[in-house]
Design an enzyme around this catalytic site. Structure first.
Site, PDB file in Angstrom:
ATOM      1  N   THR A 181       1.459  -3.607   7.077  1.00 18.34           N
ATOM      2  CA  THR A 181       0.285  -4.075   6.358  1.00 18.34           C
ATOM      3  C   THR A 181      -0.538  -2.787   6.740  1.00 18.34           C
ATOM      4  OG1 THR A 181      -1.561  -5.255   5.842  1.00 18.34           O
ATOM      5  CG2 THR A 181      -0.596  -5.565   8.229  1.00 18.34           C
ATOM      6  N   SER A 182      -1.525  -2.575   5.698  1.00 17.96           N
ATOM      7  CA  SER A 182      -2.554  -1.672   5.753  1.00 17.96           C
ATOM      8  C   SER A 182      -3.884  -2.178   6.374  1.00 17.96           C
ATOM      9  CB  SER A 182      -2.949  -0.956   4.375  1.00 17.96           C
ATOM     10  OG  SER A 182      -1.912  -0.087   4.078  1.00 17.96           O
ATOM     11  N   ASP A 199       5.411  -5.632   3.053  1.00 14.06           N
ATOM     12  CA  ASP A 199       4.001  -5.638   2.724  1.00 14.06           C
ATOM     13  C   ASP A 199       3.606  -6.870   3.094  1.00 14.06           C
ATOM     14  OD1 ASP A 199       1.640  -4.345   2.370  1.00 14.06           O
ATOM     15  OD2 ASP A 199       1.618  -5.251   0.544  1.00 14.06           O
ATOM     16  N   LEU A 200       2.289  -7.139   3.212  1.00 15.74           N
ATOM     17  CA  LEU A 200       1.758  -8.577   3.421  1.00 15.74           C
ATOM     18  C   LEU A 200       0.845  -8.934   2.074  1.00 15.74           C
ATOM     19  CD1 LEU A 200       0.712 -10.883   5.156  1.00 15.74           C
ATOM     20  CD2 LEU A 200      -1.052  -9.583   5.964  1.00 15.74           C
ATOM     21  N   ASP A 201      -0.394  -7.993   1.731  1.00 17.52           N
ATOM     22  CA  ASP A 201      -1.203  -8.678   0.694  1.00 17.52           C
ATOM     23  C   ASP A 201      -0.482  -8.397  -0.553  1.00 17.52           C
ATOM     24  OD1 ASP A 201      -3.498  -9.387   2.269  1.00 17.52           O
ATOM     25  OD2 ASP A 201      -3.390  -7.256   3.007  1.00 17.52           O
ATOM     26  N   LYS A 211      -0.460   4.043   4.889  1.00 16.59           N
ATOM     27  CA  LYS A 211       0.143   4.371   3.636  1.00 16.59           C
ATOM     28  C   LYS A 211      -0.778   5.025   2.653  1.00 16.59           C
ATOM     29  CE  LYS A 211       2.336  -0.330   3.854  1.00 16.59           C
ATOM     30  NZ  LYS A 211       2.196  -1.675   3.318  1.00 16.59           N
ATOM     31  N   ASP A 215       3.755  -3.940  -3.409  1.00 14.34           N
ATOM     32  CA  ASP A 215       3.093  -4.455  -4.581  1.00 14.34           C
ATOM     33  C   ASP A 215       2.341  -3.297  -5.075  1.00 14.34           C
ATOM     34  OD1 ASP A 215       1.088  -5.121  -2.622  1.00 14.34           O
ATOM     35  OD2 ASP A 215      -0.037  -5.750  -4.402  1.00 14.34           O
TER      36      ASP A 215
END
Length: 408
Positions: A293-294, A202-204, A325, A350
């Site tokens: 990522t979203s 994931d990114l953020d 997601k 996360d």
């Protein structure tokens, strides 16, 4: 959970920030976790000053002709009280604006001397000036009406900066590891016995510490469109189009997506990698890693660049899937592009929505604290930073997760 027994004595934590930053709330939370005395400038000195007869100082004590002498006396009392607490308890958390101390010079050296032999660890709470002004206005403290309206300068001393936009729990998740109070790694977890062909990130909140930027952007979105912040928090980790679909009528969706995209891209400056994420990401062979990522392409690209990451060859954004997601499609798409079986993928996440998506895709999940309450992270392993684990390449070429050497 981490134990304060892991920390050495003496320990002095200094929590600094302008009025309205939430430094007192954070300072109290740190003191509770460390089981340390809390010494707050307002508690030590303000009751006495407020009790003086009106006019005795010529004006309110913040704007009195004697303001410089009053400040010197307040901070001398603070230093003496903090020194007593440190010498008897071995630990202390000290809270004040510390404007002059942050600039270095004589005031900083006086504070260091008072807290010796401990070297003060300074936590600087900073944030959007408009938010801090709004907080001061809403709390109704009479002294706030007398504060000078000046923007504080950037600290000239080493500090750990936390954003006032974050919740106290999110701030603690960043402060405690910086102080050396780490979440123990469950070395008996089954995830350490498995082998993987790829790692999907994931990114953020996983690679980039963008939580405050996300909150700030969506707060501004909520103010602009007059929607509930509670609804936004309840849907963290889901695509913007999903959030907008929940919050606004369909005839405003395009306008809302364009607006929040602009807000998030504009705010994507000065972002930092999550603790240990840069090194962990780099340890995965380039052909065996992906980011899922979203966020949209413009937002995700801006955040990656701001935190110093190169865009990977496999980069799945919300624009690449029909179902975001918590649907498994994003992770299934990444696995397919890498040419690997999802059951042989390790996902790093996360947020509950991302964890649910990874589990539905059949992946193992490594979760990071810092965004969501720990009890919501139903993963195979939960850590407080990617420096708590490392990735090894086995003799057969498989990837294996391992605990990192003891953290200090």
């Amino acid at each position: 959970m981490p134990s304060p027994c892991q920390l050495p004595d003496p320990l002095a934590v200094v929590v600094a920030g302008t009025a309205g930053s939430g430094k007192s709330t954070l300072g109290r939370a740190i003191a509770e976790r460390l089981r340390a005395p809390l010494i707050d400038l307002d508690s030590v000195t303000t009751p006495l000053l407020d009790a003086l007869p009106a006019g005795v100082l010529g004006d309110h004590w913040l704007t009195s002709p004697h303001a410089a002498a009053i400040r010197a006396g307040r901070y001398a009392a603070l230093r003496a009280t903090a020194a007593d607490a440190l010498s008897t308890a071995g630990r202390v958390v000290v809270v004040a604006p510390f404007t002059a101390e942050l600039a270095g010079g004589a005031e900083w050296e006086a504070l260091r001397a008072a807290l010796a032999p401990a070297e003060p660890h300074v936590i600087h709470v900073d944030g959007d000036p408009a938010v801090l002004a709004s907080r001061r206005a809403s709390r109704g403290a009479s002294r706030d009406a007398h504060r000078p309206d000046t923007a504080p300068a950037a600290p000239a001393i080493p500090v750990t900066t936390v954003d006032a936009e974050l919740s106290t729990a999110q701030q603690l998740a960043r402060v405690l590891p910086a102080l050396g109070l780490r979440r123990p790694v469950d070395t008996s977890a089954d995830i350490f016995t498995r082998e993987f062909d790829a790692v999907l990130f994931d990114l953020d909140g996983t690679l980039v510490d963008s939580t405050a930027s996300v909150v700030r952007s969506w707060r501004r979105f909520a103010e602009h469109f007059e929607v509930s912040m509670e609804a936004l928090h309840a849907n963290h980790g889901q695509p913007a189009r999903t959030l907008v679909g929940h919050l606004l009528p369909s005839d405003r969706h395009a306008e809302a997506i364009a607006h929040v995209t602009d807000l998030e891209v504009t705010d994507a400056v000065g972002l930092r990698p999550i603790r240990g994420a840069g090194e962990f990401f780099a340890s995965v062979p380039a052909e065996r890693r992906a980011i899922v990522t979203s966020g949209s392409v413009p937002i995700a690209t801006a955040r990656l660049a701001a935190a110093g990451y190169a865009q990977p060859a496999v980069f799945v954004t919300v624009d690449d899937v029909v179902n975001g997601k918590p649907h498994p499609e994003p992770f299934l798409t990444a696995a397919a592009r890498l040419g690997v079986d999802p059951s042989r993928c390790l996902v790093v996440e996360d947020a509950p929505a991302g964890i649910a998506a990874a589990r539905a895709a059949g992946c193992a999940v490594l979760a990071l604290t810092g965004t969501t309450a720990d009890e919501e992270l139903t993963a195979d392993l939960v850590v407080d930073g990617l420096d708590a684990v490392r990735l090894e390449v086995t003799a057969s070429g498989a990837l294996r997760l391992a605990p990192a050497p003891p953290l200090v």
